[in-house]
Scaffold this active site. Structure first.
Site, PDB file in Angstrom:
ATOM      1  N   ALA A 137      42.460  75.745 122.000  1.00 48.30           N
ATOM      2  CA  ALA A 137      41.481  76.821 122.055  1.00 48.30           C
ATOM      3  C   ALA A 137      40.115  76.191 122.255  1.00 48.30           C
ATOM      4  O   ALA A 137      39.883  75.049 121.895  1.00 48.30           O
ATOM      5  CB  ALA A 137      41.511  77.643 120.760  1.00 48.30           C
ATOM      6  N   CYS A 138      39.246  76.938 122.819  1.00 49.07           N
ATOM      7  CA  CYS A 138      37.921  76.438 123.124  1.00 49.07           C
ATOM      8  C   CYS A 138      36.916  77.074 122.170  1.00 49.07           C
ATOM      9  O   CYS A 138      36.404  78.164 122.414  1.00 49.07           O
ATOM     10  CB  CYS A 138      37.585  76.780 124.573  1.00 49.07           C
ATOM     11  SG  CYS A 138      36.134  75.919 125.167  1.00 49.07           S
ATOM     12  N   GLY A 139      36.668  76.422 121.058  1.00 49.26           N
ATOM     13  CA  GLY A 139      35.620  76.853 120.161  1.00 49.26           C
ATOM     14  C   GLY A 139      35.819  78.188 119.499  1.00 49.26           C
ATOM     15  O   GLY A 139      35.016  79.090 119.666  1.00 49.26           O
ATOM     16  N   HIS A 166      32.235  72.190 120.627  1.00 50.75           N
ATOM     17  CA  HIS A 166      32.599  72.678 121.952  1.00 50.75           C
ATOM     18  C   HIS A 166      32.937  74.152 121.877  1.00 50.75           C
ATOM     19  O   HIS A 166      34.004  74.534 121.439  1.00 50.75           O
ATOM     20  CB  HIS A 166      33.790  71.905 122.526  1.00 50.75           C
ATOM     21  CG  HIS A 166      34.172  72.388 123.887  1.00 50.75           C
ATOM     22  ND1 HIS A 166      33.325  72.293 124.959  1.00 50.75           N
ATOM     23  CD2 HIS A 166      35.276  72.984 124.342  1.00 50.75           C
ATOM     24  CE1 HIS A 166      33.914  72.823 126.020  1.00 50.75           C
ATOM     25  NE2 HIS A 166      35.101  73.242 125.667  1.00 50.75           N
ATOM     26  N   GLY A 171      33.166  77.795 124.026  1.00 50.74           N
ATOM     27  CA  GLY A 171      33.484  78.194 125.388  1.00 50.74           C
ATOM     28  C   GLY A 171      32.282  78.540 126.233  1.00 50.74           C
ATOM     29  O   GLY A 171      32.292  78.389 127.439  1.00 50.74           O
TER      30      GLY A 171
END
Length: 126
Positions: free
Chosen positions: A24-26, A54, A56
């Site tokens: 997952a992105c953040g 980080h 998205g």
């Protein structure tokens, strides 16, 4: 509606499921399992946001924000009290919404945006 068996399973195992694990992105998530409101939950959410290196929406421009934030329940009592001061009675919780608008700093652009918002709100009968 949640069944007794589902509640018992969540109490024993929590919300985590390894089967749902993937990159997952953040993303961070904090909640009380029984839906209780708490300022501590808000503080935990802000800490997650602070620690996410980080996200998205992180952009390369250090002068601009990335739009990241936290989602919380509407503070109904606060809105109800503030609107009452303006002579407005809000409908029951869940029957109204709240918007957050980011306006330009430059006066003429800001004024144009405010006028357009007023036009749209009136056109919707609000």
């Amino acid at each position: 509606m949640t069944t007794a068996a589902e509640i018992q399973h969540l109490q024993q195992h929590g919300l985590y499921s390894g089967a749902d694990e993937h990159d997952a992105c953040g993303v961070g998530f904090v909640a009380h399992i029984k839906g209780e409101k708490s300022h501590a939950i808000v503080l935990q959410g802000l800490k997650i946001l602070e620690n996410l290196d980080h996200r998205g929406a992180v952009g390369a421009d250090k002068l601009m924000g990335d739009g990241a934030g936290i989602l919380i329940q509407l503070p109904d009592h606060l809105y109800r009290d503030e609107m009452a001061k303006q002579g407005v009675t809000l409908p029951p919780p869940g029957e109204y919404g709240v918007g957050m608008i980011f306006l330009p700093k430059e006066h003429a652009s800001r004024q144009a945006c405010e006028q357009e918002m007023e036009r749209a709100i009136k056109a919707e009968g609000q």
